[in-house]
Scaffold this active site. Structure first.
Site, PDB file in Angstrom:
ATOM      1  N   SER A 210      -3.501  -3.273   0.373  1.00  0.00           N
ATOM      2  CA  SER A 210      -2.378  -4.075   0.866  1.00  0.00           C
ATOM      3  C   SER A 210      -2.838  -5.501   1.116  1.00  0.00           C
ATOM      4  CB  SER A 210      -1.850  -3.472   2.168  1.00  0.00           C
ATOM      5  OG  SER A 210      -0.900  -4.325   2.758  1.00  0.00           O
TER       6      SER A 210
ATOM      7  N   THR B  20       8.848  -7.250 -13.271  1.00  0.00           N
ATOM      8  CA  THR B  20       8.239  -8.569 -13.408  1.00  0.00           C
ATOM      9  C   THR B  20       7.298  -8.830 -12.243  1.00  0.00           C
ATOM     10  OG1 THR B  20      10.177  -9.413 -14.568  1.00  0.00           O
ATOM     11  CG2 THR B  20       8.719 -11.046 -13.554  1.00  0.00           C
TER      12      THR B  20
ATOM     13  N   CYS C 244       4.540   1.660  11.824  1.00  0.00           N
ATOM     14  CA  CYS C 244       5.525   2.499  11.131  1.00  0.00           C
ATOM     15  C   CYS C 244       5.996   3.636  12.029  1.00  0.00           C
ATOM     16  CB  CYS C 244       4.913   3.050   9.842  1.00  0.00           C
ATOM     17  SG  CYS C 244       4.212   1.769   8.792  1.00  0.00           S
TER      18      CYS C 244
ATOM     19  N   ALA D  84       0.821  -1.211   0.000  1.00  0.00           N
ATOM     20  CA  ALA D  84       0.000   0.000   0.000  1.00  0.00           C
ATOM     21  C   ALA D  84       0.855   1.260   0.000  1.00  0.00           C
ATOM     22  CB  ALA D  84      -0.929  -0.009   1.216  1.00  0.00           C
ATOM     23  N   THR D  85       2.034   1.192   0.621  1.00  0.00           N
ATOM     24  CA  THR D  85       2.899   2.372   0.633  1.00  0.00           C
ATOM     25  C   THR D  85       3.327   2.742  -0.786  1.00  0.00           C
ATOM     26  OG1 THR D  85       3.683   1.963   2.875  1.00  0.00           O
ATOM     27  CG2 THR D  85       5.093   3.296   1.468  1.00  0.00           C
TER      28      THR D  85
END
Lengths: 122, 398
Positions: free
Chosen positions: B208, B248, B338, B75-76
């Site tokens: 996420s 990839t 975080c 998600a970041t």
């Protein structure tokens, strides 16, 4: 034990934590706190006989503050207050493997001890 | 394992254990002779088929089309792509003479906050909305901010510390009325709350996998096709994903993400109702401890798994460490995982008007699979014990 575990072990099971009932038995005490009041340490020192002391603490703060206060009380009881008074903040940090951001904790507990020691003569 | 050494995991907002369906899917991919999904040969096309399935599964959860899903590392990265991508695209085509302007909120996750602060350094004009004591933005303030030309509004759906749910439907309607694209960070809401981009005018959604029982290291950004949202790629070096994000694709992670999304969404109503009951039980128990205050919002505006409290008279780091090492040991956090890495007190709680010491002494407990009433009760007892121990260590005031 590893150094970091020393903090955790002393934090979880400090050997020198003061009991609430101790307050009336101790006349030589001192309180120091960090400027932001994020931590404080109150040391209680009592002579048992010549060059022999009992030491206890109350403390509020992160685990390293509890551990440092407990470690310093242990030094006082083992080596006496005159020897312990020569301990530097770096010695506390080295003994407990404190991070650079925790170095002020050594100053906190040493200042508390210095004041308690000066109170002994009164 | 004896009860004394049992770990109780209450940090599902930080990450979740992998679901069985996701794990099975991941292992099947690793065991299969899959090639590079960009390759035209059989093994490559087998991998591409797995990715197509996963895209359809994830798109279905949010009401999107499969080709509107851009895979990212999490998600970041998805949020970085949304914010930097919109800013770069707007700047590239700018003919207005004004700086790129983005509206956001002071309580956003650091993925958004830090990215926007970096963009501010590059000249982007960021307008930060304040919050009230529950963490809500003022929709009138948003509308007033939208009165000036703007390129993007970026808000989280569910706050990662308190569980506060922003009113995305009304926010999206306001953005649509002003013809401004809306980015939603759905890291904490995917499969916990209903998201439907087919009925709600949202341009971009960050998602996420590891928050919903999928593997870490994979996320996605929903990018609306029509009306089109301008997005400049931020990772280049290949034409993968229609040039929107090079690299990839990790077939095993993507397939497991799709499986987790489908599985978790199918169970959404049941699990969230269960978490609501358990959360209320947990809060009721914790509220009986002297000096405990509530930081999470009322149920009507809060996501079910979140309980966030502050405890007076104990140091936040001390109680979190004590709980993490006690018996049973309890895994929880003080705020965002975080933020914990930075050792800071919660900027979210401070923005909500909490005192610094209360913001630093917060506990975020987030429910997830495997938690039952008995576990909740053990947690309450353990928090009460640790609170009492730390208060005794602090003694009476000098």
């Amino acid at each position: 034990m590893s150094s970091r575990n020393a903090v955790i072990d002393r934090f979880l099971t400090p050997a020198h934590a003061a009991a609430d009932s101790d307050i009336d038995q101790w006349h030589n005490e001192s309180v120091q706190q960090t400027p932001g009041a994020d931590a404080w340490c109150r040391l209680l020192v009592q002579p048992v006989c010549a060059h022999s002391y009992r030491a206890r603490f109350w403390a509020y703060g992160p685990p390293a503050v509890i551990a440092a206060a407990d470690w310093l009380c242990e030094q006082v009881e083992r080596d006496g207050i005159e020897v312990t008074a020569r301990i530097k903040p770096g010695d506390v940090a080295a003994a407990l493997d404190l991070a650079a951001s925790e170095r002020h904790i050594g100053i906190l507990v040493i200042d508390a001890l210095a004041t308690a020691a000066s109170n002994l003569g009164r | 394992m004896s009860a004394d050494t049992t770990a109780i995991y209450l940090d599902h907002a930080a990450t979740t254990p992998m679901r069985a369906d996701a794990r099975d899917c991941l292992q099947a991919c690793l065991a299969a002779p899959l090639g590079n999904p960009s390759s035209p040969h059989g093994p490559g096309q087998a991998a591409a088929a797995r990715i197509t399935t996963a895209a359809a599964q994830l798109a279905d959860v949010v009401g999107a089309q499969a080709d509107e899903i851009v895979w990212t590392s999490g998600a970041t990265e998805a949020t970085n792509l949304a914010l930097r991508g919109v800013a770069a695209f707007a700047e590239r085509g700018a003919s207005t003479g004004r700086p790129v302007r983005i509206i956001s909120c002071v309580t956003e996750h650091s993925a958004t906050r830090d990215t926007l602060k970096a963009l501010e350094q590059q000249g982007v004009d960021v307008f930060w909305l304040a919050v009230d004591t529950q963490g809500r933005i003022d929709l009138d303030a948003l509308e007033a901010a939208l009165a000036q030309p703007c390129d993007l509004v970026s808000l989280m759906h569910v706050n990662n510390e308190t569980g506060l749910v922003h009113d995305v439907a009304r926010i999206a309607a306001l953005c649509q009325a002003h013809d401004v694209a809306l980015h939603i960070d759905a890291a904490q809401s995917l499969t916990r709350l209903a998201i439907d981009v087919s009925t709600t005018p949202i341009a971009l959604v960050s998602m996420s996998a590891h928050k919903i029982g999928g593997p870490p290291g994979i996320g996605a950004l929903y990018v609306r096709r029509r009306p089109r949202v301008g997005l400049a790629p931020q990772i280049i070096g290949g034409g993968q994903q229609q040039g929107r994000r090079a690299g990839t694709l990790p077939t095993h992670q993507i397939a497991a993400f799709g499986a987790a999304a489908a599985g978790a969404d199918a169970e959404r109503e049941t699990t969230q109702a269960s978490y609501r009951r358990l959360g209320e039980r947990l809060w009721h128990g914790l509220s009986c401890i002297d000096g405990v205050t509530r930081n999470h919002p009322p149920a009507a505006i809060g996501a079910a798994p979140f309980v966030n409290v502050s405890i007076a008279g104990v140091h936040g780091e001390a109680i979190r460490t004590g709980l993490a090492h006690g018996q049973p040991n309890i895994a929880l956090s003080g705020g965002s995982a975080c933020s914990a890495a930075r050792g800071a007190s919660s900027y979210v709680l401070r923005a909500m008007g909490r005192r610094v010491d209360a913001a630093a002494a917060s506990l975020r407990l987030t429910l997830g699979p495997g938690i039952d009433e008995a576990t909740v009760d053990r947690v309450v007892v353990r928090v009460a014990e640790e609170t009492a121990r730390l208060r005794a260590l602090a003694g009476r005031p000098a």
